[in-house]
Motif scaffolding. Structure first.
Motif, PDB file in Angstrom:
ATOM      1  N   ALA A   1      61.855  33.760  -6.463  1.00  0.00           N
ATOM      2  CA  ALA A   1      60.557  33.588  -5.537  1.00  0.00           C
ATOM      3  C   ALA A   1      59.385  33.396  -6.071  1.00  0.00           C
ATOM      4  CB  ALA A   1      60.741  34.411  -4.485  1.00  0.00           C
ATOM      5  N   ILE A   2      59.049  34.548  -7.354  1.00  0.00           N
ATOM      6  CA  ILE A   2      57.834  34.536  -7.854  1.00  0.00           C
ATOM      7  C   ILE A   2      57.607  33.245  -8.728  1.00  0.00           C
ATOM      8  CG2 ILE A   2      56.783  35.883  -9.861  1.00  0.00           C
ATOM      9  CD1 ILE A   2      57.793  38.273  -8.788  1.00  0.00           C
TER      10      ILE A   2
ATOM     11  N   ARG B   1      57.795  42.001  -0.953  1.00  0.00           N
ATOM     12  CA  ARG B   1      57.797  42.635   0.455  1.00  0.00           C
ATOM     13  C   ARG B   1      57.385  41.461   1.231  1.00  0.00           C
ATOM     14  NH1 ARG B   1      56.068  48.558  -1.178  1.00  0.00           N
ATOM     15  NH2 ARG B   1      58.100  49.559  -1.117  1.00  0.00           N
ATOM     16  N   HIS B   2      56.579  40.375   1.022  1.00  0.00           N
ATOM     17  CA  HIS B   2      55.986  39.459   1.726  1.00  0.00           C
ATOM     18  C   HIS B   2      56.218  38.005   1.337  1.00  0.00           C
ATOM     19  CE1 HIS B   2      53.588  42.964   3.420  1.00  0.00           C
ATOM     20  NE2 HIS B   2      53.624  43.200   1.995  1.00  0.00           N
ATOM     21  N   GLY B   3      57.004  37.815   0.643  1.00  0.00           N
ATOM     22  CA  GLY B   3      57.302  36.432   0.072  1.00  0.00           C
ATOM     23  C   GLY B   3      58.251  35.604   1.234  1.00  0.00           C
TER      24      GLY B   3
ATOM     25  N   HIS C   1      55.490  38.021   6.517  1.00  0.00           N
ATOM     26  CA  HIS C   1      55.806  37.410   5.260  1.00  0.00           C
ATOM     27  C   HIS C   1      55.347  35.907   5.387  1.00  0.00           C
ATOM     28  CE1 HIS C   1      59.149  34.759   5.845  1.00  0.00           C
ATOM     29  NE2 HIS C   1      59.437  35.662   6.854  1.00  0.00           N
ATOM     30  N   TYR C   2      54.738  35.470   4.141  1.00  0.00           N
ATOM     31  CA  TYR C   2      54.332  34.087   3.981  1.00  0.00           C
ATOM     32  C   TYR C   2      55.829  33.353   3.969  1.00  0.00           C
ATOM     33  CZ  TYR C   2      49.489  35.587   2.672  1.00  0.00           C
ATOM     34  OH  TYR C   2      48.485  36.205   2.780  1.00  0.00           O
ATOM     35  N   THR C   3      55.586  32.116   4.577  1.00  0.00           N
ATOM     36  CA  THR C   3      56.715  31.149   4.844  1.00  0.00           C
ATOM     37  C   THR C   3      56.944  30.170   3.565  1.00  0.00           C
ATOM     38  OG1 THR C   3      55.167  29.720   6.097  1.00  0.00           O
ATOM     39  CG2 THR C   3      56.447  31.517   7.168  1.00  0.00           C
ATOM     40  N   SER C   4      56.184  29.898   2.582  1.00  0.00           N
ATOM     41  CA  SER C   4      56.424  29.202   1.523  1.00  0.00           C
ATOM     42  C   SER C   4      55.620  29.281   0.320  1.00  0.00           C
ATOM     43  CB  SER C   4      56.011  27.776   1.997  1.00  0.00           C
ATOM     44  OG  SER C   4      54.351  27.894   2.043  1.00  0.00           O
ATOM     45  N   PRO C   5      56.279  29.009  -0.868  1.00  0.00           N
ATOM     46  CA  PRO C   5      55.617  29.260  -2.135  1.00  0.00           C
ATOM     47  C   PRO C   5      54.206  29.068  -2.006  1.00  0.00           C
ATOM     48  CG  PRO C   5      57.651  28.400  -2.422  1.00  0.00           C
ATOM     49  CD  PRO C   5      57.543  28.237  -1.201  1.00  0.00           C
ATOM     50  N   GLN C   6      53.948  27.808  -1.497  1.00  0.00           N
ATOM     51  CA  GLN C   6      52.391  27.654  -1.427  1.00  0.00           C
ATOM     52  C   GLN C   6      51.472  28.479  -0.612  1.00  0.00           C
ATOM     53  OE1 GLN C   6      55.269  25.464  -0.740  1.00  0.00           O
ATOM     54  NE2 GLN C   6      54.919  24.084  -2.583  1.00  0.00           N
TER      55      GLN C   6
END
Length: 364
Positions: free
Chosen positions: A147-148, A177-179, A230-235
Motif C-alpha cells: 500500500a505504501i 491505520r488510514h490507508g 481512511h483514504y480510499t485510494s493511493p492518490q
C-alpha cells in the motif's frame, strides 16, 4: 420584490432564520448536557446498588446500567438528527426568502420550496465476536508495504523519494491505520471495539465476553475518539502529503524548516490542510462516526457506553457511515510529525479529521 422597506423586511426575516440556526449548537450542548446528567444519576444509583450483592445480581444490575447508557447515546443521536433537519430547513427558507428580492419575469414571486433533509444512514452495531473475526483478516506487513508503494507511485516523480522515506519510517503509521487498503469493517471494529487495523496495538476477546485493548508502547487502550476513517485510494493518501511538500519546496530541508516554524520549539508538529489546499473530495475519504457526538456530553456518553460494551456489559453503541468532507464543521487533513533533538522531523500519521481545534492527537 426589490428594495424599499419590503426588501428590508425580507432581509431581516432571512437573517433571523439564520440567527436561529446559528443558536442550534449551543442548544445542542444544553440538551445533551441535561441528558447526560440524568443518565449518570440513574446509572450511578444502579451501580451503587450493585455493590455488596451476589455476582449474578451484580452482573444483571451492571448490564441494566449499560442499557440505560445506550439509551443516552440514542437520545443524543436522535437530537443530532433532529437539529440537523431543523438547520437544513432554516437555511433553506432563509435562502428562499432572500430569493424573493431578485427580479422576476412578471409572473409573480416564486413559490417557496425547501427540499427535505437527507435521511441519516442506518446505525451499525457489531459484536465482539464479529470483531475477533475481523482481527483474523487484518493486513499483514507485506500488504502495508504494498500500500505504501502504491501511494509513492502515485506522487509526482520529484516527491517520491521523500514521501517513501516519510511513510516507511518506523515511527509512521499513516498508511497502516488510514490507508486505501483498509476496509469499512476494520474502521467499524476500530471505532466500536478499539481494534487497531495496523495490528500494532494489542486486542483480545476474553472468554467472559469482555474485550481488552492495549497500546504497544504506552499505557492504556488503543486510541481513537468518536470517528475512524481512511483514504480510499493511493492518490487520496498522497494528496495532503504532496500539498505539504509543495508548500515546503519539495525538499527535506524545506520540510524541516517549515515544521520548525510550525512547532515553535515543541517536539510535535501538527499541520492541518483544508480540502481547498489538498483537493480531497468526499470520494477520497471513508469515515465511520458515532452519531450524537457533535457535543462534548454526547461524545462522553458514547465513549462511556463503548467502555461498558468492552467490559462485557452488553451491546456496543451505534456507528454510522459519515460524509466528513461535506458534513464536517471544518474538515481537512491532519498530518502529525515528531522530532528528537538534533534529528529530522519524522512522520507519525496523516488522516482526515474534522474541526481539529476539538481533535486531540491520540495515537502514539
Amino acid at each position: 420584490m426589490q428594495g424599499g422597506s419590503d426588501g428590508d423586511g425580507v432581509r431581516h426575516a432571512a437573517e433571523s432564520l439564520r440567527a436561529l440556526r446559528d443558536e442550534l449548537p449551543t442548544a445542542a450542548e444544553h440538551v445533551d448536557g441535561t441528558v447526560r446528567k440524568r443518565i449518570e444519576a440513574v446509572t450511578g444509583a444502579v451501580e451503587q446498588a450493585a455493590k455488596g450483592v451476589g455476582a449474578e445480581l451484580r452482573g444483571e444490575l451492571l448490564s441494566r446500567a449499560h442499557e440505560i447508557r445506550l439509551i443516552g447515546t440514542e437520545m443524543a443521536a436522535a437530537r443530532e438528527d433532529a437539529f440537523a433537519a431543523v438547520s437544513h430547513v432554516l437555511s433553506g427558507y432563509a435562502d428562499e426568502i432572500e430569493a424573493l428580492l431578485r427580479p422576476t419575469d412578471g409572473g409573480g414571486p416564486p413559490a417557496i420550496a425547501v427540499p427535505p433533509a437527507l435521511t441519516p444512514p442506518p446505525g451499525v452495531m457489531t459484536t465482539a465476536e464479529e470483531t475477533a473475526a475481523v482481527q483474523q483478516d487484518l493486513p499483514d506487513d507485506d500488504a502495508h508495504q504494498d500500500a505504501i508503494a502504491a501511494v509513492v507511485a502515485s506522487c509526482p516523480v520529484d516527491y517520491r523519494l521523500l514521501v517513501g522515506e516519510l511513510l516507511s519510517d518506523r515511527s509512521a503509521h499513516a498508511v497502516e491505520r488510514h490507508g486505501h487498503h483498509l476496509t469499512s469493517a476494520q474502521m467499524i471494529a476500530r471505532l466500536q471495539w478499539l481494534l487497531d487495523p495496523a495490528g500494532i496495538d494489542g486486542w483480545r476477546l476474553n472468554a467472559d465476553g469482555s474485550v481488552e485493548s492495549w497500546r504497544k508502547h504506552k499505557h492504556g487502550t488503543h486510541q481513537v475518539g468518536a470517528a475512524s476513517g481512511h483514504y480510499t485510494s493511493p492518490q487520496a493518501v498522497a494528496k495532503p502529503l504532496v500539498a505539504l511538500l509543495r508548500a515546503a519546496g519539495g525538499t527535506r530541508a524545506g520540510l524541516d524548516a517549515l515544521l520548525d516554524a510550525e512547532a515553535d520549539g515543541e517536539t510535535i508538529a501538527k499541520v492541518f490542510l483544508r480540502v481547498t489546499d489538498t483537493g480531497v473530495t468526499a470520494q477520497d475519504v471513508h469515515t465511520q462516526r458515532a452519531p450524537g457526538t457533535d457535543t462534548k456530553d454526547g461524545k462522553k456518553m458514547w465513549q462511556r457506553a463503548r467502555r461498558g460494551a468492552m467490559a462485557g456489559m452488553g451491546d456496543a453503541p451505534d456507528v454510522r457511515a459519515y460524509d466528513m468532507v461535506s458534513g464536517g464543521k471544518r474538515p481537512g487533513s491532519l498530518i502529525v510529525f515528531a522530532k528528537r533533538p538534533d534529528g529530522p522531523w519524522r512522520l507519525l500519521t496523516s488522516y482526515f479529521a474534522d474541526d481539529p481545534q476539538r481533535v486531540e492527537y491520540l495515537e502514539p
